[in-house]
Design a protein around this motif. Sequence first.
Motif, PDB file in Angstrom:
ATOM      1  N   ALA A  48       0.834  -1.206   0.000  1.00 58.71           N
ATOM      2  CA  ALA A  48       0.000   0.000   0.000  1.00 58.71           C
ATOM      3  C   ALA A  48       0.866   1.252   0.000  1.00 58.71           C
ATOM      4  O   ALA A  48       0.548   2.241  -0.674  1.00 58.71           O
ATOM      5  CB  ALA A  48      -0.918  -0.014   1.218  1.00 58.71           C
ATOM      6  N   GLY A  49       1.986   1.212   0.728  1.00 58.93           N
ATOM      7  CA  GLY A  49       2.894   2.357   0.762  1.00 58.93           C
ATOM      8  C   GLY A  49       3.517   2.635  -0.594  1.00 58.93           C
ATOM      9  O   GLY A  49       3.712   3.799  -0.970  1.00 58.93           O
ATOM     10  N   ILE A  50       3.813   1.579  -1.346  1.00 61.73           N
ATOM     11  CA  ILE A  50       4.376   1.761  -2.688  1.00 61.73           C
ATOM     12  C   ILE A  50       3.372   2.456  -3.606  1.00 61.73           C
ATOM     13  O   ILE A  50       3.714   3.369  -4.364  1.00 61.73           O
ATOM     14  CB  ILE A  50       4.798   0.395  -3.275  1.00 61.73           C
ATOM     15  CG1 ILE A  50       5.978  -0.167  -2.494  1.00 61.73           C
ATOM     16  CG2 ILE A  50       5.153   0.534  -4.755  1.00 61.73           C
ATOM     17  CD1 ILE A  50       6.341  -1.593  -2.873  1.00 61.73           C
ATOM     18  N   VAL A  51       2.109   2.040  -3.521  1.00 62.06           N
ATOM     19  CA  VAL A  51       1.071   2.672  -4.346  1.00 62.06           C
ATOM     20  C   VAL A  51       0.887   4.138  -3.945  1.00 62.06           C
ATOM     21  O   VAL A  51       0.752   5.024  -4.796  1.00 62.06           O
ATOM     22  CB  VAL A  51      -0.259   1.904  -4.230  1.00 62.06           C
ATOM     23  CG1 VAL A  51      -1.360   2.605  -5.031  1.00 62.06           C
ATOM     24  CG2 VAL A  51      -0.092   0.471  -4.710  1.00 62.06           C
ATOM     25  N   LEU A  52       0.900   4.389  -2.634  1.00 62.55           N
ATOM     26  CA  LEU A  52       0.780   5.769  -2.160  1.00 62.55           C
ATOM     27  C   LEU A  52       1.956   6.618  -2.621  1.00 62.55           C
ATOM     28  O   LEU A  52       1.787   7.789  -2.981  1.00 62.55           O
ATOM     29  CB  LEU A  52       0.705   5.802  -0.630  1.00 62.55           C
ATOM     30  CG  LEU A  52      -0.674   5.653  -0.005  1.00 62.55           C
ATOM     31  CD1 LEU A  52      -0.563   5.790   1.510  1.00 62.55           C
ATOM     32  CD2 LEU A  52      -1.629   6.709  -0.546  1.00 62.55           C
ATOM     33  N   ALA A  53       3.153   6.050  -2.615  1.00 64.31           N
ATOM     34  CA  ALA A  53       4.325   6.790  -3.084  1.00 64.31           C
ATOM     35  C   ALA A  53       4.176   7.159  -4.558  1.00 64.31           C
ATOM     36  O   ALA A  53       4.500   8.288  -4.964  1.00 64.31           O
ATOM     37  CB  ALA A  53       5.585   5.950  -2.875  1.00 64.31           C
ATOM     38  N   ALA A  54       3.672   6.220  -5.352  1.00 61.66           N
ATOM     39  CA  ALA A  54       3.446   6.499  -6.776  1.00 61.66           C
ATOM     40  C   ALA A  54       2.424   7.614  -6.953  1.00 61.66           C
ATOM     41  O   ALA A  54       2.571   8.491  -7.826  1.00 61.66           O
ATOM     42  CB  ALA A  54       2.978   5.235  -7.492  1.00 61.66           C
ATOM     43  N   THR A  55       1.377   7.593  -6.123  1.00 64.07           N
ATOM     44  CA  THR A  55       0.357   8.652  -6.180  1.00 64.07           C
ATOM     45  C   THR A  55       0.971  10.007  -5.838  1.00 64.07           C
ATOM     46  O   THR A  55       0.713  11.007  -6.516  1.00 64.07           O
ATOM     47  CB  THR A  55      -0.791   8.335  -5.206  1.00 64.07           C
ATOM     48  OG1 THR A  55      -1.304   7.033  -5.481  1.00 64.07           O
ATOM     49  CG2 THR A  55      -1.917   9.360  -5.345  1.00 64.07           C
ATOM     50  N   PHE A 108      -0.270   6.343  -9.799  1.00 63.90           N
ATOM     51  CA  PHE A 108       0.464   7.447 -10.439  1.00 63.90           C
ATOM     52  C   PHE A 108      -0.471   8.276 -11.317  1.00 63.90           C
ATOM     53  O   PHE A 108      -0.420   9.515 -11.291  1.00 63.90           O
ATOM     54  CB  PHE A 108       1.618   6.894 -11.276  1.00 63.90           C
ATOM     55  CG  PHE A 108       2.395   7.966 -12.008  1.00 63.90           C
ATOM     56  CD1 PHE A 108       3.407   8.661 -11.366  1.00 63.90           C
ATOM     57  CD2 PHE A 108       2.092   8.291 -13.325  1.00 63.90           C
ATOM     58  CE1 PHE A 108       4.109   9.661 -12.015  1.00 63.90           C
ATOM     59  CE2 PHE A 108       2.787   9.285 -13.990  1.00 63.90           C
ATOM     60  CZ  PHE A 108       3.804   9.973 -13.335  1.00 63.90           C
ATOM     61  N   ILE A 109      -1.326   7.605 -12.091  1.00 63.40           N
ATOM     62  CA  ILE A 109      -2.261   8.328 -12.966  1.00 63.40           C
ATOM     63  C   ILE A 109      -3.217   9.187 -12.138  1.00 63.40           C
ATOM     64  O   ILE A 109      -3.461  10.349 -12.460  1.00 63.40           O
ATOM     65  CB  ILE A 109      -3.052   7.335 -13.851  1.00 63.40           C
ATOM     66  CG1 ILE A 109      -2.117   6.655 -14.855  1.00 63.40           C
ATOM     67  CG2 ILE A 109      -4.186   8.042 -14.590  1.00 63.40           C
ATOM     68  CD1 ILE A 109      -2.768   5.515 -15.625  1.00 63.40           C
ATOM     69  N   ALA A 110      -3.756   8.595 -11.063  1.00 61.43           N
ATOM     70  CA  ALA A 110      -4.671   9.355 -10.202  1.00 61.43           C
ATOM     71  C   ALA A 110      -3.965  10.570  -9.602  1.00 61.43           C
ATOM     72  O   ALA A 110      -4.543  11.657  -9.517  1.00 61.43           O
ATOM     73  CB  ALA A 110      -5.211   8.454  -9.087  1.00 61.43           C
TER      74      ALA A 110
END
Length: 403
Positions: A48-55, A108-110
Amino acid sequence: MAGYREIVRTPGVLRIIAAQLAARFPNGMTSLAILLHIEQITGSYGAAGIVLAATSIGQALSGPVTTRLMGRFGMRQVLTVTTAICAAALLAMAFLIVPLAVYVVLGFIAGFATPPVLASARTIYPKLVTSRQLTTLYSLDASLQELIWIIAPVLITFTATQIGTTQGLLLVVAILISGGAWFILSPEVGRVRIPPSKRAFGKVLTRPPILLATIIGFLFIGSFAAVEASVVATFNHEGVESGVVLAVFSIGSLVGGFAFGHLPMGPWAMARRLSVVAVGLALASVWVNVWWISGWLFVAGIGIAPALAVGSAITTASVKFSDTAEAFGWTGTGQLIGAAVGSAVAGFLIDLTGGPTASYWAATALCALALVVAVLFVGYMPDLRERGAAPLPDTDVIRTVSP
């Protein structure tokens, strides 16, 4: 308070403030919604942290780009497209069961498509009020935005934990679309046209006040992120206390904005307001006790909204109107990167020392560095006590059209 009453009676001001707050409300929900949803799907906070970092990376990169595009294509067009793409990415994240890499791309897109509502609103403000009223309007805006950080995290946490994480993301999308539509369809958004900038992309950062606002915002917001991580670590087993303490922090900012945000903004205004925050954070770091921390974070909060208002005012006052949106894009990017760095530093110190004390001091240090920068470079801070915060004049005529 008389100044605030005068401003809200100005035609269009109350409407655009309310609309932009509604449109920005998802900003206080999206990160938590993504964190809880991806953790539930993968069973890993690391994933989840990786996805948040991308965001967060997407948001940081998009700020100057999307704001620059508003001068070329118009605010309504850019806001509409970014809102649609961001909503689509979040919907895909809510319903698709896919490998982690796909969630990273969607995050990242979001993030990159996050609508530049804040920059749009603060670009519109100079066209609604006089130059002398603008600093007070920025103070009101900075104060009211604390409502987002008081209400939104509680709402999304309750929805995601008590109903479901998919429903949490759907709630974010619903508010993103409805709040965004309200702001996009506001007459003021259609009425104001940003002339295309004649300066090269990124050139606004060569103006010392803009660079200072970006650096100070990086350090200042970084200190808040470190505080949030510290508070969560302090009351890890009592989530209610964490929420209450962080709410008190935001309430202090709300109170400070209404009480002191309207004061004249001279070259030393930023330093004075940052000093209040630095002292409050330093004293909060002395004793890990819920009442002690709450009390001193309330004191620290009193300087937050007034300091953010100074940052907005010096940004507007230091560039031409055609460069205002891009300037706010860069300062926003600085703040987003600061938030990521502050969280990372605090998390590292919490793990390294086995407790939150060091991370509280890290938050204090970041704020103190912001104060040092404001003091050392006070000569580059504009004096807004007489001239107000209106943008520098453009050479071209700024056209307005009916919505």
